[in-house]
Design an enzyme around this catalytic site. Structure first.
Site, PDB file in Angstrom:
ATOM      1  N   ARG A 195      13.042 -11.110  11.003  1.00 36.43           N
ATOM      2  CA  ARG A 195      12.035 -10.850  12.049  1.00 36.43           C
ATOM      3  C   ARG A 195      11.479 -12.188  12.531  1.00 36.43           C
ATOM      4  NH1 ARG A 195       8.037  -6.342   9.573  1.00 36.43           N
ATOM      5  NH2 ARG A 195       9.522  -5.273   8.242  1.00 36.43           N
ATOM      6  N   ARG A 233      -2.515 -10.433  12.570  1.00 33.80           N
ATOM      7  CA  ARG A 233      -2.438  -9.049  12.102  1.00 33.80           C
ATOM      8  C   ARG A 233      -3.430  -8.817  10.947  1.00 33.80           C
ATOM      9  NH1 ARG A 233       3.119  -7.815  10.019  1.00 33.80           N
ATOM     10  NH2 ARG A 233       3.851  -8.866  11.874  1.00 33.80           N
ATOM     11  N   ARG A 272       9.195 -11.954   3.750  1.00 33.98           N
ATOM     12  CA  ARG A 272       9.791 -10.688   4.175  1.00 33.98           C
ATOM     13  C   ARG A 272      10.412 -10.831   5.576  1.00 33.98           C
ATOM     14  NH1 ARG A 272       6.027  -5.500   4.929  1.00 33.98           N
ATOM     15  NH2 ARG A 272       5.515  -5.827   2.737  1.00 33.98           N
ATOM     16  N   LYS A 327       0.811  -1.223   0.000  1.00 39.70           N
ATOM     17  CA  LYS A 327       0.000   0.000   0.000  1.00 39.70           C
ATOM     18  C   LYS A 327       0.848   1.280   0.000  1.00 39.70           C
ATOM     19  CE  LYS A 327      -2.139   0.628   3.856  1.00 39.70           C
ATOM     20  NZ  LYS A 327      -1.780   1.790   4.693  1.00 39.70           N
ATOM     21  N   ARG A 359      -9.733   5.599  10.240  1.00 40.28           N
ATOM     22  CA  ARG A 359      -9.642   4.208  10.668  1.00 40.28           C
ATOM     23  C   ARG A 359     -10.876   3.771  11.435  1.00 40.28           C
ATOM     24  NH1 ARG A 359      -3.657   4.041  10.543  1.00 40.28           N
ATOM     25  NH2 ARG A 359      -2.891   2.071  11.299  1.00 40.28           N
TER      26      ARG A 359
HETATM   27  P1  AMP Z   1       0.409   3.024  10.614  1.00 44.81           P
HETATM   28  O1  AMP Z   1       1.796   3.195  10.113  1.00 44.81           O
HETATM   29  O2  AMP Z   1      -0.619   3.574   9.691  1.00 44.81           O
HETATM   30  O3  AMP Z   1       0.098   1.614  11.016  1.00 44.81           O
HETATM   31  O4  AMP Z   1       0.275   3.897  11.960  1.00 44.81           O
HETATM   32  C1  AMP Z   1       1.154   3.700  13.052  1.00 44.81           C
HETATM   33  C2  AMP Z   1       0.475   4.076  14.355  1.00 44.81           C
HETATM   34  O5  AMP Z   1       0.072   5.450  14.329  1.00 44.81           O
HETATM   35  C3  AMP Z   1      -0.801   3.312  14.641  1.00 44.81           C
HETATM   36  O6  AMP Z   1      -0.543   2.061  15.246  1.00 44.81           O
HETATM   37  C4  AMP Z   1      -1.533   4.263  15.583  1.00 44.81           C
HETATM   38  O7  AMP Z   1      -0.993   4.221  16.884  1.00 44.81           O
HETATM   39  C5  AMP Z   1      -1.185   5.617  14.985  1.00 44.81           C
HETATM   40  N1  AMP Z   1      -2.192   6.017  13.972  1.00 44.81           N
HETATM   41  C6  AMP Z   1      -2.014   6.172  12.629  1.00 44.81           C
HETATM   42  N2  AMP Z   1      -3.145   6.556  12.028  1.00 44.81           N
HETATM   43  C7  AMP Z   1      -4.079   6.649  13.015  1.00 44.81           C
HETATM   44  C8  AMP Z   1      -5.470   6.968  13.034  1.00 44.81           C
HETATM   45  N3  AMP Z   1      -6.140   7.273  11.906  1.00 44.81           N
HETATM   46  N4  AMP Z   1      -6.108   6.963  14.230  1.00 44.81           N
HETATM   47  C9  AMP Z   1      -5.450   6.661  15.370  1.00 44.81           C
HETATM   48  N5  AMP Z   1      -4.166   6.305  15.416  1.00 44.81           N
HETATM   49  C10 AMP Z   1      -3.476   6.313  14.260  1.00 44.81           C
END
Ligand code: AMP
Length: 190
Positions: A134, A145, A128, A14, A89
């Site tokens: 990992r 996940r 990966r 993505k 989200r």
């Molecule tokens: P990601 O790289 O998109 O998985 O985001 C990493 C972390 O940032 C997530 O595990 C959340 O703690 C926080 N985060 C990112 N986007 C959001 C969102 N829309 N709402 C709440 N927390 C977010």
């Protein structure tokens, strides 16, 4: 097609596709995860606040996240369009994004939903994990996940599906092929 969201499971490429699409369309890529990580690194007040939640694997509270997105979408480089990645989200964030866009006199044009066969994703992510050493990424952890992703995204995707905004694109295959599939899907009328 200038105001877009991208949604896709772990392992679907993505982030890479987001970068390629924004280059091609000349719009700004906005990843809430990236913004949070940059703030954590710089130890800004936002980063200090967000870190405790991120470290625990929790969502950052809406009050913090929504304000950050509202600020980002008010910046001048977004005028030509954006591709949001990682937001909204939750259904509450969907409503907040509606409100932000409405107050800017804007609408969302489309939601790109990258799909992929789950067994194929597991195989990719295991490979990966092996390459990157990992050891904790076992098949069970990866499947968990993916199921968390499914649970977390289903309501958001359903909300946009009701509005006819979702463009489903097969996320498996060569990088270039997936990019052109996405661009083709965005060119078509909903
Ligand atoms: P990601 O790289 O998109 O998985 O985001 C990493 C972390 O940032 C997530 O595990 C959340 O703690 C926080 N985060 C990112 N986007 C959001 C969102 N829309 N709402 C709440 N927390 C977010």
């Amino acid at each position: 097609m200038t105001r877009l969201l991208i949604v896709g499971p772990p392992g679907s490429g993505k982030g890479t596709q987001a970068a390629r699409i924004t280059d091609s369309l000349g719009v700004v890529a906005i990843s809430t995860g990236d913004i949070f990580r940059a703030n954590v690194k710089e130890m800004t007040p936002l980063g200090v606040e967000a870190k405790q939640y991120m470290d625990a694997g929790d969502y950052v509270p809406d009050s913090v996240t929504n304000a950050m997105v509202r600020d980002r979408l008010a910046q001048s480089d977004v005028a030509e369009g954006f591709l949001l990645d990682g937001y909204p989200r939750t259904v509450a964030q969907v409503a907040e994004l509606d409100d932000i866009l409405a107050s800017n006199g804007q609408n969302l044009d489309a939601v790109v939903l990258l799909t992929a066969d789950e067994d194929e994703l597991v195989a990719r992510l295991l490979k990966r994990a092996q390459i990157e050493g990992r050891a904790d990424d076992t098949e069970d952890v990866i499947r968990h996940r993916l199921s968390v992703y499914r649970e977390q995204t289903q309501d958001v995707v359903a909300a946009y599906r009701e509005r006819g905004l979702v463009r489903e694109v097969d996320g498996l295959g060569e990088l270039e092929d997936v990019t052109s599939r996405i661009l083709t899907a965005l060119r078509q009328d909903a």
